[in-house]
Design a protein around this motif. Sequence first.
Motif, PDB file in Angstrom:
ATOM      1  N   TYR A 243      -2.229  21.086   6.405  1.00 45.97           N
ATOM      2  CA  TYR A 243      -1.341  20.139   7.067  1.00 45.97           C
ATOM      3  C   TYR A 243      -1.767  19.898   8.505  1.00 45.97           C
ATOM      4  O   TYR A 243      -2.556  20.649   9.069  1.00 45.97           O
ATOM      5  N   ALA A 244      -1.194  18.848   9.089  1.00 44.40           N
ATOM      6  CA  ALA A 244      -1.299  18.584  10.522  1.00 44.40           C
ATOM      7  C   ALA A 244       0.109  18.725  11.084  1.00 44.40           C
ATOM      8  O   ALA A 244       1.091  18.576  10.358  1.00 44.40           O
ATOM      9  N   GLN A 245       0.205  19.034  12.366  1.00 50.29           N
ATOM     10  CA  GLN A 245       1.522  19.202  12.969  1.00 50.29           C
ATOM     11  C   GLN A 245       1.533  18.650  14.385  1.00 50.29           C
ATOM     12  O   GLN A 245       0.482  18.474  14.999  1.00 50.29           O
ATOM     13  N   ASP A 246       2.746  18.409  14.879  1.00 48.52           N
ATOM     14  CA  ASP A 246       2.881  17.933  16.250  1.00 48.52           C
ATOM     15  C   ASP A 246       3.057  19.128  17.187  1.00 48.52           C
ATOM     16  O   ASP A 246       3.013  20.284  16.757  1.00 48.52           O
ATOM     17  N   ALA A 247       3.271  18.851  18.450  1.00 47.84           N
ATOM     18  CA  ALA A 247       3.392  19.907  19.456  1.00 47.84           C
ATOM     19  C   ALA A 247       4.590  20.818  19.215  1.00 47.84           C
ATOM     20  O   ALA A 247       4.617  21.948  19.691  1.00 47.84           O
TER      21      ALA A 247
ATOM     22  N   HIS B  13       4.076  29.443   1.074  1.00 50.89           N
ATOM     23  CA  HIS B  13       5.153  28.986   1.944  1.00 50.89           C
ATOM     24  C   HIS B  13       5.954  27.881   1.267  1.00 50.89           C
ATOM     25  O   HIS B  13       5.441  27.155   0.416  1.00 50.89           O
ATOM     26  N   GLU B  14       7.195  27.732   1.677  1.00 45.71           N
ATOM     27  CA  GLU B  14       8.081  26.718   1.097  1.00 45.71           C
ATOM     28  C   GLU B  14       7.546  25.302   1.256  1.00 45.71           C
ATOM     29  O   GLU B  14       7.923  24.399   0.510  1.00 45.71           O
ATOM     30  N   SER B  15       6.657  25.080   2.199  1.00 48.61           N
ATOM     31  CA  SER B  15       6.084  23.755   2.428  1.00 48.61           C
ATOM     32  C   SER B  15       4.828  23.502   1.591  1.00 48.61           C
ATOM     33  O   SER B  15       4.221  22.444   1.708  1.00 48.61           O
ATOM     34  N   ALA B  16       4.454  24.453   0.751  1.00 42.84           N
ATOM     35  CA  ALA B  16       3.217  24.336  -0.030  1.00 42.84           C
ATOM     36  C   ALA B  16       3.530  24.333  -1.521  1.00 42.84           C
ATOM     37  O   ALA B  16       4.579  24.801  -1.963  1.00 42.84           O
ATOM     38  N   LYS B  17       2.575  23.811  -2.283  1.00 40.95           N
ATOM     39  CA  LYS B  17       2.734  23.858  -3.732  1.00 40.95           C
ATOM     40  C   LYS B  17       1.383  24.022  -4.405  1.00 40.95           C
ATOM     41  O   LYS B  17       0.342  23.712  -3.828  1.00 40.95           O
TER      42      LYS B  17
ATOM     43  N   SER C 170       0.458  16.172   5.208  1.00 45.63           N
ATOM     44  CA  SER C 170       0.096  17.240   4.268  1.00 45.63           C
ATOM     45  C   SER C 170      -1.147  16.822   3.509  1.00 45.63           C
ATOM     46  O   SER C 170      -1.325  15.642   3.202  1.00 45.63           O
ATOM     47  N   TYR C 171      -1.991  17.811   3.184  1.00 43.25           N
ATOM     48  CA  TYR C 171      -3.259  17.528   2.523  1.00 43.25           C
ATOM     49  C   TYR C 171      -3.367  18.288   1.211  1.00 43.25           C
ATOM     50  O   TYR C 171      -2.662  19.270   0.992  1.00 43.25           O
TER      51      TYR C 171
ATOM     52  N   GLY D  24       1.039  21.295   2.296  1.00 44.45           N
ATOM     53  CA  GLY D  24       0.103  20.691   1.367  1.00 44.45           C
ATOM     54  C   GLY D  24       0.112  21.271  -0.027  1.00 44.45           C
ATOM     55  O   GLY D  24       1.015  22.005  -0.431  1.00 44.45           O
ATOM     56  N   THR D  25      -0.946  20.926  -0.771  1.00 43.69           N
ATOM     57  CA  THR D  25      -1.036  21.224  -2.193  1.00 43.69           C
ATOM     58  C   THR D  25      -2.403  21.783  -2.553  1.00 43.69           C
ATOM     59  O   THR D  25      -3.419  21.273  -2.089  1.00 43.69           O
TER      60      THR D  25
END
Length: 182
Positions: A102-106, A149-153, A113-114, A133-134
């Motif tokens: 992923y990319a994120q802000d400050a 992590h909950e943000s991944a699959k 997500s990639y 991401g995935t």
Amino acid sequence: MKLVKVLMVAGISAALLAGCGNNNNAANDAASPAPATEQTDATSAASIVNEADAFVKAVSAEGTWIVATLNDVTVEQDVTVAGEFHDKGLAENDVYRKIALYAQDADHNITASYTLTVPKLTVQSENLRVQGGTIKGDVYVEANGFNLHESAKIEGNLYFASEEVKTSAVIDGSVSGETAVQ
């Protein structure tokens, strides 16, 4: 136009490096940041990758503690995440490794997500966290402490080498296929 693209990549890279150290582990949240040292080794820096060969090298035993992608990455061969690494690349920190898709802000908000496409990803590094991401492909976990992590699959199957390895894992993200000991 080329200068704008280079500046955008540099900005994204800086944001990733600034924020990827926040792994949200309770032990790390309680600790204050480690002071910078004058000596830097190859494993203390993040690997920011945008192509298959660079990804394979970054997750190898000679790679880095954190591997961040800048876009979708497709690897045609099986990949092994190997080696012992420590949080933020510092030997006095806990054993920890991270793949940031992923990319994120400050403010550490995920802005993109990639997808990592790979036939088989074998995890031999302890305490590997996959965040954002995935992973499209099957994941085989041979080391304790795997964390989705909950943000991944995972779009594929998730297999563990033993019941002990499975019990040590934290799966907060989603897995579309089978999750089993194999």
